[in-house]
Scaffold this active site. Structure first.
Site, PDB file in Angstrom:
ATOM      1  CB  SER A 147       5.715  -4.216  -0.052  1.00  0.00           C
ATOM      2  OG  SER A 147       5.753  -5.040   1.085  1.00  0.00           O
ATOM      3  CE1 TYR A 166       8.950  -7.084  -2.750  1.00  0.00           C
ATOM      4  CE2 TYR A 166       8.535  -7.128  -0.397  1.00  0.00           C
ATOM      5  CZ  TYR A 166       8.066  -7.041  -1.687  1.00  0.00           C
ATOM      6  OH  TYR A 166       6.717  -6.901  -1.920  1.00  0.00           O
ATOM      7  CE  LYS A 170       7.492  -4.055  -4.159  1.00  0.00           C
ATOM      8  NZ  LYS A 170       6.610  -3.766  -5.275  1.00  0.00           N
TER       9      LYS A 170
END
Ligand SMILES: NC(=O)c1ccc[n+]([C@@H]2O[C@H](COP(=O)([O-])OP(=O)(O)OC[C@H]3O[C@@H](n4cnc5c(N)ncnc54)[C@H](OP(=O)(O)O)[C@@H]3O)[C@@H](O)[C@H]2O)c1
Length: 266
Positions: A147, A166, A170
């Site tokens: 991402s 998150y 990533k």
């Protein structure tokens, strides 16, 4: 017959990978899922396309993954061409900035570590289980769906201080791919982390709780790219990613690229 494994294939981008790849009867597609609960549309597709095999597995469990690899190897004759790791976990408390966790440390631990498990640690379990098959494959490609929110320069420019767990996970997954690229170079195996863009899926919709949230997201992303208008379809995202994956070779192995094959993220 090129063989593909898509990890996390029931919905969104993973499902669209299975859909596009299986539309070519030359491809053999293994759709790895964690449960049948959300697998209705995938099972339906697999009824009409005989080159799809749906397999339930557990990416947290190396022994189960080994079994899954054996199951795949029995069908392909012991080889796998391309692995696409798409499963992910976002986690809670995404709106909190680093300093907002002061006094909320109990919340910080799961926020930090749960995405790290699915988005990084389980990537290693999955790659390691399937590696003996990939070594025997023709394409020898390992793809990690990352991402842009795990990219340092993107984060610096869009100035998004939240979504720590998150983003960090990533970034970690992306680093792991680059490590594999170095390690597996001599085996002719290439790896790539790729961002799918901003894609209209359940995950994106869950983050957009109101029209205001959508407008705020667009103006955040426009700091990076003034032309951002909104989300793209899973169809457009996966078509673009597949063309980047096709052109992956030893010269760009280990890189982190956008779905356009460059650093143009949206
Ligand atoms: N959508 C975007 O704009 C966007 C942007 C940047 C990056 N990404 C990345 O794109 C990938 C796909 O996202 P999406 O938007 O398609 O999300 P999604 O619609 O929520 O789909 C996620 C898929 O992953 C599966 N999954 C999650 N955890 C799993 C696990 N432990 N084991 C097996 N499968 C698991 C889900 O299965 P269940 O049905 O069982 O839940 C589902 O099939 C993710 O890696 C995400 O980080 C998406």
């Amino acid at each position: 017959m090129p063989s593909w494994v898509i990890v996390g294939a029931t919905r969104g981008i993973g499902f669209e990978y299975v859909n596009q790849l299986s539309s070519d009867s030359q491809n053999e597609v293994f759709a790895l899922i964690r449960s049948q609960k959300t697998a209705g549309p995938l099972n339906e597709l697999a009824v009409s396309r005989k080159n799809i095999r749906v397999i339930e597995t557990n990416i947290a469990n190396p022994a189960k993954l080994k079994e899954t690899a054996e199951q795949i190897g029995n069908i392909t004759g012991g080889k796998l061409d391309v692995l696409v790791y798409n499963a992910f976990f976002h986690g809670d408390s995404g709106e909190l900035t680093p300093s907002a966790f002061t006094g909320r440390e109990e919340e910080l631990e799961p926020h930090f570590f749960e995405p790290l498990k699915v988005n990084a640690l389980h990537v290693i379990h999955t790659v390691n289980a399937l590696l003996p098959l990939i070594k025997q494959g023709v394409e020898k490609k390992i793809i990690y769906i990352s991402s842009a929110s795990g990219d340092l320069e993107v984060t610096r420019i869009i100035e998004l201080p939240a979504v720590i767990g998150y983003s960090v996970s990533k970034a970690a997954g992306t680093m792991i791919m680059t490590k594999y690229a170095s390690e597996l170079k001599e085996d002719g195996i290439v790896t790539l982390s790729i961002s799918p863009g901003w894609v209209d899926t359940d995950a994106s919709k869950a983050a957009l709780t109101s029209p205001e949230a959508f407008t705020a997201m667009v103006s955040t992303l426009r700091k990076l790219d003034p032309n951002v208008k909104g989300m793209i379809s899973p169809k457009e995202s996966v078509e673009s990613m597949l063309s980047v994956i096709k052109s992956l070779d030893k010269n760009n192995s280990g890189k982190f690229l956008s779905h356009k094959g460059n650093l143009d993220w949206f």
